[in-house]
Enzyme design. Sequence first.
Site, PDB file in Angstrom:
ATOM      1  N   CYS A  47      99.316  71.270 -56.104  1.00 60.52           N
ATOM      2  CA  CYS A  47      98.658  72.393 -56.192  1.00 60.52           C
ATOM      3  C   CYS A  47      97.876  72.591 -54.948  1.00 60.52           C
ATOM      4  CB  CYS A  47      97.649  72.042 -57.310  1.00 60.52           C
ATOM      5  SG  CYS A  47      96.454  70.599 -56.631  1.00 60.52           S
ATOM      6  N   ARG A  69      87.649  78.507 -64.271  1.00 59.99           N
ATOM      7  CA  ARG A  69      88.136  77.200 -64.583  1.00 59.99           C
ATOM      8  C   ARG A  69      87.114  76.131 -64.751  1.00 59.99           C
ATOM      9  NH1 ARG A  69      92.166  74.725 -61.009  1.00 59.99           N
ATOM     10  NH2 ARG A  69      91.628  73.035 -62.289  1.00 59.99           N
ATOM     11  N   ARG A 104      98.927  65.524 -54.936  1.00 57.72           N
ATOM     12  CA  ARG A 104      98.404  65.051 -56.250  1.00 57.72           C
ATOM     13  C   ARG A 104      99.652  64.420 -57.194  1.00 57.72           C
ATOM     14  NH1 ARG A 104      93.752  68.809 -58.372  1.00 57.72           N
ATOM     15  NH2 ARG A 104      92.798  66.853 -59.050  1.00 57.72           N
ATOM     16  N   LYS A 121      83.236  69.281 -66.934  1.00 57.20           N
ATOM     17  CA  LYS A 121      84.798  69.502 -67.242  1.00 57.20           C
ATOM     18  C   LYS A 121      85.454  68.330 -67.051  1.00 57.20           C
ATOM     19  CE  LYS A 121      87.057  71.196 -63.683  1.00 57.20           C
ATOM     20  NZ  LYS A 121      88.179  70.397 -63.482  1.00 57.20           N
ATOM     21  N   ASN A 122      85.064  67.563 -66.130  1.00 59.20           N
ATOM     22  CA  ASN A 122      86.065  66.379 -65.931  1.00 59.20           C
ATOM     23  C   ASN A 122      85.879  65.309 -67.260  1.00 59.20           C
ATOM     24  OD1 ASN A 122      87.066  67.701 -63.914  1.00 59.20           O
ATOM     25  ND2 ASN A 122      86.069  66.360 -62.372  1.00 59.20           N
ATOM     26  N   ASP A 149      84.625  66.826 -54.780  1.00 62.21           N
ATOM     27  CA  ASP A 149      84.098  68.072 -55.500  1.00 62.21           C
ATOM     28  C   ASP A 149      83.165  69.309 -55.120  1.00 62.21           C
ATOM     29  OD1 ASP A 149      86.588  67.726 -56.936  1.00 62.21           O
ATOM     30  OD2 ASP A 149      85.569  67.338 -58.807  1.00 62.21           O
TER      31      ASP A 149
END
Length: 419
Positions: A118, A398, A123, A22-23, A306
């Site tokens: 968030c 997500r 952030r 994803k990243n 993460d």
Amino acid sequence: MSRLIITESGPLKGKVRVSGAKNSVLPIIAASLLVDGRCTIDEIPYLNDVRIMCDLVKSLGASVEIFEDQTKLQINCRSLSTNTAPYELVNKMRASFLVAGPLLAKTGAACISLPGGCAIGTRPVDLHLKGFVALGATITQGHGYIEVKKNGRLKGGKVYLDFPSVGATENIMMAAVLADGTTTIENAAIEPEIVDLATYLTTMGADIKGAGTDTIKISGARELKAADHAIIPDRIEAGTYMVAAAITGGDVTIENVVTDHLKPVTAKLREAGIEVSEELTSIRVRGGNLKAVDIKTHPYPGFPTDMQSQMTSLMSIACGTSMVIETIFENRFMHVCELKRMGANIKIEGRSAIIEGCSKLTGAQVKATDLRSGAALILAGLVAEGTTEITDIDHIDRGYSRVDDKLRSLGANIIRTEE
Ligand code: UD1
């Protein structure tokens, strides 16, 4: 509203294939804005965030075609119609801010809605902006938007990042590839996803040296050309399945991994008594007598933030006391309240979680407050007595490609309900 219903599952067994990262895919889709022409991106994970990033580049005028098996897409950014990234999309996904660098480089300006807070912290984007200013851009802010502008080409410059921010390193790199002269990013992030983005940009014709080290040098090109690229495997998805094997005392082979990228997770699991064996592109994890271990998150190659919430679930059933320290984000213990409702014995003190292990978890109705919290709840649900019902699972979708299908294939009792 969709939910995941999980009932206590025995040891997970079998093989599971990890999807593209994803990243990596998010900045790589954004980087496609830099060229006029059709780029093909392979190993696309099936994720809500990918769909949001595609919607965002489409809203800028790009055409995007996703192939039937959903793992490949083509993007053509020849005819951009605007350089404004609207609130509706940026609000859904903070990584939308990654279009700022390529838009600035290609069109001379970018107007991006401020990402806002968030669940896992404030952030800010100050480091991204510091980089743009070092390249000669001016910044104005109003009505919830940030506008970055430069008349003529950006000019190469030097930027020292106060913190090795992943997003800032990527945004500055994407802006610098079309700048006049050389840009140096010092204290750059060294995550594997930075290297993947640099590989893509290099295939486009960019001249980037040092990606994967803390000093990146970029010599700007006048023009880049369309490129094809395959995304690297997702090390966080892989790590999550490693913990799934560990927490259930299972025996799972995780395929399509870069074992080097998983070193911090592998080391911690071994320290916790789990057997991990590495092959060329797969990793086998066999559960053992779980021991409590301390964890402190750090930028790569330290233990990834993460993976912090997943390890918190694991430590809540390990024997002994462990301390988990979160150093990257200031509010990343949202899963703890939900885990406590499932019987975990965890105390938060500032940025530390002190976990008294050996808890017998019990199934409960819980809420995924963010992506990795959701993963932590799934893992807890696999070993909790009875049934766990997770709501707000759009957070999980997500970042985890078909997580329920993949876990079911390993023997987990997990179903998705749609209401
Ligand atoms: C990326 C990852 C995310 C991961 C994080 C840290 C993507 C799409 N997301 O997020 O999954 O958890 O790296 O590994 O790649 N900061 C500032 N100013 C800035 C930018 C960041 O102070 O301008 C701070 C942040 O608030 C945070 C820290 O730096 O405390 C790390 O953030 P950063 O590395 O930028 O994370 P992201 O790129 O947002």
